[in-house]
Design a protein around this motif. Structure first.
Motif, mmCIF file in Angstrom:
data_model
loop_
_atom_site.group_PDB
_atom_site.id
_atom_site.type_symbol
_atom_site.label_atom_id
_atom_site.label_comp_id
_atom_site.label_asym_id
_atom_site.label_seq_id
_atom_site.Cartn_x
_atom_site.Cartn_y
_atom_site.Cartn_z
ATOM 1 N N TYR A 315 8.024 -54.969 -12.359
ATOM 2 C CA TYR A 315 6.773 -54.601 -11.712
ATOM 3 C C TYR A 315 6.707 -53.103 -11.410
ATOM 4 N N GLY A 316 7.850 -52.426 -11.430
ATOM 5 C CA GLY A 316 7.836 -50.973 -11.358
ATOM 6 C C GLY A 316 7.154 -50.381 -12.588
ATOM 7 N N PHE A 317 7.511 -50.878 -13.770
ATOM 8 C CA PHE A 317 6.834 -50.438 -14.997
ATOM 9 C C PHE A 317 5.341 -50.769 -14.939
ATOM 10 N N LEU A 318 5.008 -51.931 -14.375
ATOM 11 C CA LEU A 318 3.600 -52.322 -14.278
ATOM 12 C C LEU A 318 2.814 -51.343 -13.404
ATOM 13 N N GLY A 319 3.488 -50.706 -12.448
ATOM 14 C CA GLY A 319 2.834 -49.713 -11.606
ATOM 15 C C GLY A 319 2.300 -48.520 -12.378
ATOM 16 N N LEU A 320 2.844 -48.272 -13.565
ATOM 17 C CA LEU A 320 2.314 -47.220 -14.434
ATOM 18 C C LEU A 320 1.221 -47.740 -15.362
ATOM 19 N N VAL A 321 1.293 -49.011 -15.720
ATOM 20 C CA VAL A 321 0.355 -49.571 -16.691
ATOM 21 C C VAL A 321 -1.053 -49.692 -16.115
ATOM 22 N N ILE A 322 -1.172 -50.221 -14.906
ATOM 23 C CA ILE A 322 -2.490 -50.551 -14.351
ATOM 24 C C ILE A 322 -3.382 -49.317 -14.170
ATOM 25 N N PRO A 323 -2.934 -48.251 -13.483
ATOM 26 C CA PRO A 323 -3.858 -47.114 -13.296
ATOM 27 C C PRO A 323 -4.178 -46.367 -14.582
ATOM 28 N N THR A 324 -3.210 -46.238 -15.479
ATOM 29 C CA THR A 324 -3.457 -45.461 -16.698
ATOM 30 C C THR A 324 -4.419 -46.170 -17.642
ATOM 31 N N THR A 325 -4.284 -47.475 -17.793
ATOM 32 C CA THR A 325 -5.219 -48.199 -18.665
ATOM 33 C C THR A 325 -6.629 -48.185 -18.083
ATOM 34 N N ALA A 326 -6.750 -48.243 -16.745
ATOM 35 C CA ALA A 326 -8.077 -48.198 -16.128
ATOM 36 C C ALA A 326 -8.755 -46.857 -16.385
ATOM 37 N N VAL A 327 -8.020 -45.776 -16.239
ATOM 38 C CA VAL A 327 -8.587 -44.444 -16.475
ATOM 39 C C VAL A 327 -9.015 -44.292 -17.930
ATOM 40 N N LEU A 328 -8.163 -44.689 -18.856
ATOM 41 C CA LEU A 328 -8.493 -44.578 -20.278
ATOM 42 C C LEU A 328 -9.718 -45.424 -20.644
ATOM 43 N N ALA A 329 -9.805 -46.617 -20.080
ATOM 44 C CA ALA A 329 -10.918 -47.502 -20.424
ATOM 45 C C ALA A 329 -12.256 -46.956 -19.943
ATOM 46 N N LEU A 330 -12.272 -46.307 -18.777
ATOM 47 C CA LEU A 330 -13.520 -45.808 -18.205
ATOM 48 C C LEU A 330 -13.857 -44.387 -18.652
ATOM 49 N N GLU A 331 -12.936 -43.718 -19.326
ATOM 50 C CA GLU A 331 -13.077 -42.299 -19.647
ATOM 51 C C GLU A 331 -14.392 -41.983 -20.357
ATOM 52 N N GLU A 332 -14.814 -42.831 -21.265
ATOM 53 C CA GLU A 332 -15.994 -42.534 -22.072
ATOM 54 C C GLU A 332 -17.266 -43.187 -21.544
ATOM 55 N N HIS A 333 -17.202 -43.830 -20.384
ATOM 56 C CA HIS A 333 -18.343 -44.614 -19.909
ATOM 57 C C HIS A 333 -18.785 -44.203 -18.515
ATOM 58 N N GLY A 334 -18.808 -42.888 -18.245
ATOM 59 C CA GLY A 334 -19.207 -42.403 -16.938
ATOM 60 C C GLY A 334 -20.641 -42.755 -16.574
ATOM 61 N N ALA A 335 -21.546 -42.800 -17.556
ATOM 62 C CA ALA A 335 -22.954 -43.075 -17.278
ATOM 63 C C ALA A 335 -23.179 -44.501 -16.792
ATOM 64 N N ILE A 336 -22.276 -45.407 -17.158
ATOM 65 C CA ILE A 336 -22.381 -46.807 -16.728
ATOM 66 C C ILE A 336 -21.067 -47.224 -16.082
ATOM 67 N N ALA A 337 -20.541 -46.364 -15.228
ATOM 68 C CA ALA A 337 -19.222 -46.607 -14.641
ATOM 69 C C ALA A 337 -19.171 -47.897 -13.832
ATOM 70 N N GLY A 338 -20.262 -48.188 -13.084
ATOM 71 C CA GLY A 338 -20.276 -49.425 -12.303
ATOM 72 C C GLY A 338 -20.227 -50.650 -13.194
ATOM 73 N N THR A 339 -21.022 -50.633 -14.266
ATOM 74 C CA THR A 339 -21.040 -51.756 -15.205
ATOM 75 C C THR A 339 -19.698 -51.894 -15.903
ATOM 76 N N ALA A 340 -19.134 -50.767 -16.350
ATOM 77 C CA ALA A 340 -17.839 -50.807 -17.035
ATOM 78 C C ALA A 340 -16.731 -51.284 -16.107
ATOM 79 N N SER A 341 -16.724 -50.803 -14.871
ATOM 80 C CA SER A 341 -15.720 -51.228 -13.905
ATOM 81 C C SER A 341 -15.841 -52.718 -13.620
ATOM 82 N N ALA A 342 -17.083 -53.201 -13.516
ATOM 83 C CA ALA A 342 -17.307 -54.624 -13.249
ATOM 84 C C ALA A 342 -16.802 -55.492 -14.391
ATOM 85 N N LEU A 343 -17.135 -55.098 -15.633
ATOM 86 C CA LEU A 343 -16.692 -55.890 -16.771
ATOM 87 C C LEU A 343 -15.170 -55.881 -16.880
#
Length: 401
Positions: A315-343
């Protein structure tokens, strides 16, 4: 450290922790709830799954609504509903009532869980966003440390119902936090083109974006591995290994310490190596440890110290996985950040609920089904990483290669 980032992390982390606090705080009381309401293990776990299901589904509404009306109004509504649901849980005369009340409470809780990611994206991208996400997780992660301990103390000195009154009080504190310490990050000018039609179109864009889906699902199976542990840990550690509620709370908290500590390296590591490299390395470590854990238990070893040590590292390794994947996934979707975060949140929690249900159906009183389920999640996350990261189009990710 930038004081603005630090303050944002504190406020958003506390809001994000409200929903998980409502989960973690009552974990030590699950056996007592079953005895009090005459419910079996599956019935008691249904109250947890109902909460998770509500969070998963209702994020799909909160996200687009927050794009249309701003971030704060949905937070007020959700926290008020969360508070009312907590009171209903405390008054539950049966397990069926508790399950329904937890579902209502989950509808409210998902506002505070889904929207902070969108608020982060409103103001930050790249390494700054990764640092803020990791700091947010630092505050957020006080929940698995303090909540079970608080719940175990209440169980010792009062009825399990008092836990839910305490949770309702936390909801009221959340409302005050939004009112006095959170600024609106979605200005009126940014809402002009947001509507129901644009929300539907936005979901269509996201569902066709393999990069977004892949990154979201890497985080989803990472989160599902922890949720499988969360749903089964009290029965395994208390009933199987014989820990008392306080010992269980300490044991449960140890994994959070690993998760928190390693996640704080996210900002430094991503600035030096790039988001993509951090994700790949962390997932590689995650799969190696969790598969090793499953192999040990499959060979007949059933020891609490082995379980604790390997989960701590994994779970120490998982501590790096969760925030980095979230940032990468939302990086290109700032205009619909709420929708992207919800999905993203919906995909992750639906995945977690399915995994919890599958692992729970094989529950035999030992840790073996749980660790096998955790290993399966790690394997799937690894496969998705191999398929997704090489196609990542985020500018910072590409620069890191």
């Amino acid at each position: 450290m930038n004081p603005t980032i630090l303050r944002a992390a504190l406020v958003l982390g506390l809001l994000s922790a409200i929903g998980p606090f409502a989960i973690d705080m009552y974990l030590p009381a699950l056996p007592a709830i079953g005895a009090s309401l005459g419910a079996d293990t599956a019935g008691v776990q249904a109250s947890l799954m109902a909460f998770m299901a509500a969070i998963a589904v209702c994020q799909l509404f909160y996200g687009p609504v927050s794009d249309m009306v701003g971030r704060k109004p949905p937070l007020y509504f959700g926290l008020a509903l969360f508070t009312a649901g907590g009171i209903a849980c405390a008054l539950a005369p049966s397990i069926e009532w508790l399950v329904v009340a937890r579902f209502v409470q989950g509808i409210g809780a998902c506002a505070a869980m889904a929207l902070p990611r969108a608020i982060v994206r409103d103001g930050y991208t790249g390494a700054d966003a990764a640092q803020l996400q990791s700091l947010l997780m630092l505050v957020f992660s006080v929940s698995p440390i303090l909540a079970p301990l608080g719940g175990s103390l209440i169980v010792q000195f009062g009825d399990w119902r008092v836990i839910f009154y305490a949770v309702a009080g936390i909801g009221l504190l959340g409302i005050l936090l939004v009112a006095f310490f959170l600024k609106e990050t979605r200005p009126a000018s940014a809402r002009l083109e947001s509507s129901v039609g644009s929300a539907i179109k936005g979901y269509g864009v996201l569902l066709r974006d393999r990069n977004f889906l892949g990154l979201s699902m890497i985080g989803a199976f990472g989160m599902a591995s922890f949720m499988a542990y969360l749903a089964n840990s009290s029965f395994i550690l208390i009933d199987h290994y014989g820990l008392n509620p306080t010992q269980y709370s300490i044991m449960f908290s140890i994994n959070a310490v690993s998760f928190i500590g390693v996640s704080q390296l996210t900002g430094v590591l991503t600035r030096r190596y790039g988001l993509n490299a951090v994700v790949r390395t962390a997932v590689n470590g995650f799969i190696l440890v969790m598969v090793a854990l499953a192999a040990v238990f499959a060979l007949g070893v059933d020891r609490l110290d082995v379980l604790a040590a390997l989960l701590f590292v994994g779970y120490g390794f998982l501590g790096l996985v969760i925030p980095t994947t979230a940032v990468l996934a939302l990086e290109e979707h700032g205009a619909i950040a709420g929708t992207a975060s919800a999905l993203m949140g919906t995909l992750q929690l639906v995945t977690a609920a399915v995994v919890m249900g599958i692992v729970g159906s094989f529950f035999d009183g030992t840790a073996r089904p749980m660790v096998l389920g955790i290993a399966a999640c790690a394997i799937i996350a690894f496969a998705l990483t191999r398929l997704t990261i090489k196609r990542s189009r985020a500018p910072l990710a590409a620069a890191a290669e």
